[in-house]
Design an enzyme around this catalytic site. Structure first.
Site, short mmCIF file in Angstrom:
data_model
loop_
_atom_site.label_atom_id
_atom_site.label_comp_id
_atom_site.label_asym_id
_atom_site.label_seq_id
_atom_site.Cartn_x
_atom_site.Cartn_y
_atom_site.Cartn_z
N SER A 208 -52.71 -44.79 46.13
CA SER A 208 -53.33 -43.89 45.15
C SER A 208 -54.46 -43.11 45.82
CB SER A 208 -53.86 -44.72 43.96
OG SER A 208 -54.22 -43.87 42.90
N ASN A 209 -55.32 -42.50 45.05
CA ASN A 209 -56.45 -41.76 45.62
C ASN A 209 -57.64 -41.85 44.66
OD1 ASN A 209 -56.40 -39.40 43.71
ND2 ASN A 209 -54.34 -39.25 44.55
#
Ligand code: C5P
Length: 402
Positions: A208-209
């Site tokens: 993810s980020n």
């Protein structure tokens, strides 16, 4: 602009309450009809007689008149008002508004108001800076309350700092703008993508980020404030908009976001803002069970995800506005412009990577806007709410030019 408008003014317990008298004076002079709601504490700072005389209406404080039992209906007050302005808004009232406390007429009116709500905080600098107050302001802003940020200067305590209520002239200007633009996007449908995506590696791990959803939420709220019917397709972001006129479709992966965004877009959207930080790659074959370590290194094969922006760019119809975002570490300007062309967008918003006050998680942003005709515009470092307002101003201009 203000003539004939119904302004409900809420006054809370703050020394800045005296400035509310100027606000009423200005509103009445411009032809607005003003009703004033005061908390019990507000009456310690300015008399109901002053406010009743200036507003030409009786002051409202209690749920009912103890003398004759007459009911002050918070529901009908909220329906009567074109705008509910709370000025000054104390730390106490802001915190209660954010948590849904309903123990006075002003608060019950806030909870049932269908009109736009604006709050102008006023308090000591430390109270203003306190995380509890800042959190309350953030929550209220994400729910569509327009916050007139406090100004800096000398405070009643003798200290100097941020906490002074904005000048009455500025507040009345903001009311004017709010009422003027309220209808500007009425009847328009908007799609906003928001937040990060999660790409499963196995049932417990993902890629993810850091996207927080703050910028997208601010844009969604701003579009809704101007009357648009907004759908946000949101990945698992810590910040989500929750305000009238905005519905949220929750998704997890880039694939799910693609399907949900395209489905929503297919219903007909005048405005599409692609704000999500969508994963560019996803594991080719996520494991059905938790991957065990065995002391060896491992390879994870990643395959590209589908680009939502590009897909919408291919399908877009005349009369629509499509806006994207870009975050670049190298050749930022060239890459942003290239992306705008490739994905067939009208405007791309380039986030600064160099500014400590810009980007993921923070409440401020510095952006540069690029347009189809090759033009660009650099905006100053400002709150994400202010950036959202500037972006939606440009969207309105682009719609006019369609
Ligand atoms: O190519 P890049 O990811 O930098 O492009 C950024 C823009 O494209 C953003 O507006 C982002 O929301 C959008 N995008 C998308 N779907 C993807 C990747 C990016 O909508 N799979």
């Amino acid at each position: 602009m203000l003539a004939g408008k119904h302004v409900l003014l809420g006054i809370t317990g703050s020394i800045a309450a005296y400035k509310a008298a100027y606000i009423v004076r200005m509103l009445v002079k411009e032809g607005a009809e003003v009703k004033v709601l005061m908390t019990v504490a507000a009456k310690q700072f300015i008399t109901p007689l002053t406010m009743a005389t200036l507003s030409r209406n009786p002051i409202l404080t209690e749920f009912f008149d103890p003398e004759n039992g007459q009911w002050n209906s918070h529901v009908s007050l909220g329906m009567w008002a074109d705008v509910f302005l709370i000025a000054p808004a104390s730390a106490n009232t802001l915190a209660k508004m954010a948590s849904g406390v309903a123990d006075n007429l002003l608060l019950t009116t806030y909870l049932s108001a269908r009109c736009p709500v604006m709050a102008a905080p006023a308090m000591d600098l430390d109270m203003y800076a306190h995380p509890a107050t800042q959190e309350a302001l953030r929550i209220l802003s994400s729910r569509g309350v327009e916050i007139v940020e406090a100004a800096s200067g000398e405070l009643a305590s003798g200290l100097d700092g941020k906490g002074r209520m904005e000048d009455p002239e500025t507040i009345v200007d903001r009311v004017r703008v709010l009422l003027g633009r309220r209808e500007s996007l009425r009847g328009r449908r908007a799609l906003v993508t928001s937040g990060p995506t999660r790409e499963a590696i196995d049932p417990v791990r993902f890629i993810s980020n850091h996207s927080s959803g703050k910028m997208a939420s601010a844009i969604a709220v701003e579009l809704a404030r101007r009357g648009a019917d907004v759908t946000v397709v949101s990945g698992p972001a810590p910040v989500r908009p929750s305000c009238a006129g905005v519905s949220v479709v929750d998704v997890t992966s880039a694939g799910e976001m693609y399907s949900a965004a395209l489905e929503e877009y297919g219903r007909g959207c005048d405005i599409t803002v692609l704000c999500a930080a969508v994963a560019d790659f996803t594991p080719a074959a996520p494991s059905g069970s938790k991957i065990k370590k065995n002391g060896e290194s491992m390879m994870l094969e990643l395959v590209p995800t589908r680009d939502i922006a590009a897909a919408i760019g291919e399908r877009r119809r005349p009369g629509e506005v499509v806006v994207g975002f870009a975050l670049e570490t190298d050749n930022a300007h060239d890459n942003a412009q290239d992306k705008l062309r490739r994905k067939n967008m009208d405007m791309i918003v380039l986030n600064s990577m160099r500014d400590p006050g810009a980007g993921f998680g923070v409440d401020t942003n510095r952006v540069t806007l690029f347009f189809r005709d090759g033009g660009s515009e650099e905006l100053p470092l400002e709150s994400k709410t202010a950036v959202a307002s500037d972006i939606v101003d440009r969207i309105e201009k682009l719609l006019e030019g369609c």
